[in-house]
Design an enzyme around this catalytic site. Structure first.
Site, PDB file in Angstrom:
ATOM      1  N   SER A 133      59.531  34.894 -20.175  1.00  0.00           N
ATOM      2  CA  SER A 133      59.017  34.791 -18.816  1.00  0.00           C
ATOM      3  C   SER A 133      58.451  33.395 -18.592  1.00  0.00           C
ATOM      4  O   SER A 133      58.054  32.714 -19.554  1.00  0.00           O
ATOM      5  CB  SER A 133      57.912  35.838 -18.596  1.00  0.00           C
ATOM      6  N   TYR A 146      50.450  40.305 -20.782  1.00  0.00           N
ATOM      7  CA  TYR A 146      51.873  40.067 -20.570  1.00  0.00           C
ATOM      8  C   TYR A 146      52.226  38.635 -20.955  1.00  0.00           C
ATOM      9  O   TYR A 146      53.198  38.385 -21.687  1.00  0.00           O
ATOM     10  CB  TYR A 146      52.211  40.329 -19.102  1.00  0.00           C
TER      11      TYR A 146
END
Length: 262
Positions: A133, A146
């Protein structure tokens, strides 16, 4: 011999788009998902003899089972570690189960999948794509867990490529770092105050475009790629000077808050 591709977390979203594109390239695709029915339905949608399997990526042995099944069908050529989860909010408020789950799914999953893929591909070679990401490159208040797991995935992938080179194995390890993608993992948090940064930036990326970028990366000499590329420059700037970047992110988080309240 039939070329086999494995995609985890392929019941929907980016994983399903990877499966479609890999099938279009001529691979027979194995789609795995913790929801076995979703995996089988997705495989039927992909067609071309695609296979849907239930898999909990937290179970390291499950990756070896999937790899063994792949080698029974043909030559394992591509493995995409896509499965992931997201929890938003202040990092100290997450439950023990949430902390354990996000570490196991987002980090144990790619590590287990990559190891199983390397052992199955061996000297015949292949390609492994780990979906990280943009958050791997910079602080992301509200998504600290995350971001931490995705930073670890990026670090693991670059180190894995070094190990493969040292061993002389013709396997490419790559990490894709997309900005926010318009999938259910994001839209399901539309009213979640901890996820404000997800809604503070440009329009979310299209899942199919992200899958296309990932498969293009597999053919590239790059080890990781940010999508879109200009966002990587911005993220690196924030990471290099957190004392400047964090106030900017606070302002963006407030913007995301306002957009969520509309």
């Amino acid at each position: 011999m039939t070329s086999i591709a494995v995609v985890t977390g392929a019941g929907r979203g980016i994983g399903l788009r990877f499966a479609h594109r890999l099938a279009d390239q001529g691979h027979r695709v194995i789609l795995t998902d913790i929801d076995g029915e979703a995996a089988r339905a997705a495989a039927a949608q992909v067609g071309r003899d695609a296979v849907g399997m239930a898999q909990d990526v937290r179970d390291l042995g499950s990756h070896r089972d999937v790899a063994e099944h792949a080698t029974q069908l043909g030559r394992l050529a591509v493995w995409v570690n896509n499965a992931g989860i997201l929890f938003a909010g202040d990092s100290w408020d997450h439950s023990d189960d949430q902390v354990a789950s996000i570490l196991d799914v987002n980090l144990r999953g790619p590590i287990g999948g990559s190891a199983a893929a390397v052992n199955a591909m061996g000297a015949r070679g292949g390609a492994i794509l780990n979906v990280a990401s943009l958050s791997a490159l910079a602080p992301v208040p509200g998504l600290a867990l995350y971001a931490a797991t995705k930073a670890a995935v990026l670090s693991y992938t670059t180190s894995l490529q070094g190990d493969l080179d040292h061993a002389g194995l013709p396997i490419r390890a790559r990490a894709l770092c997309p900005d926010v993608v318009g999938t259910a993992m994001v839209t399901d948090r539309e009213k979640d105050p901890g996820a404000a940064l997800l809604f503070a930036g440009p329009k979310p990326l299209d899942a199919d475009d992200v899958a296309a970028a990932g498969l293009d990366l597999l053919q590239s000499r790059q080890i990781f790629r940010v999508v879109p590329r200009w966002r990587g420059v911005v993220a690196r700037t924030s990471d290099a000077a957190p004392s400047v970047g964090l106030p900017v992110l606070r302002a963006m988080r407030r913007l995301g808050d306002r957009r969520q309240r509309r």
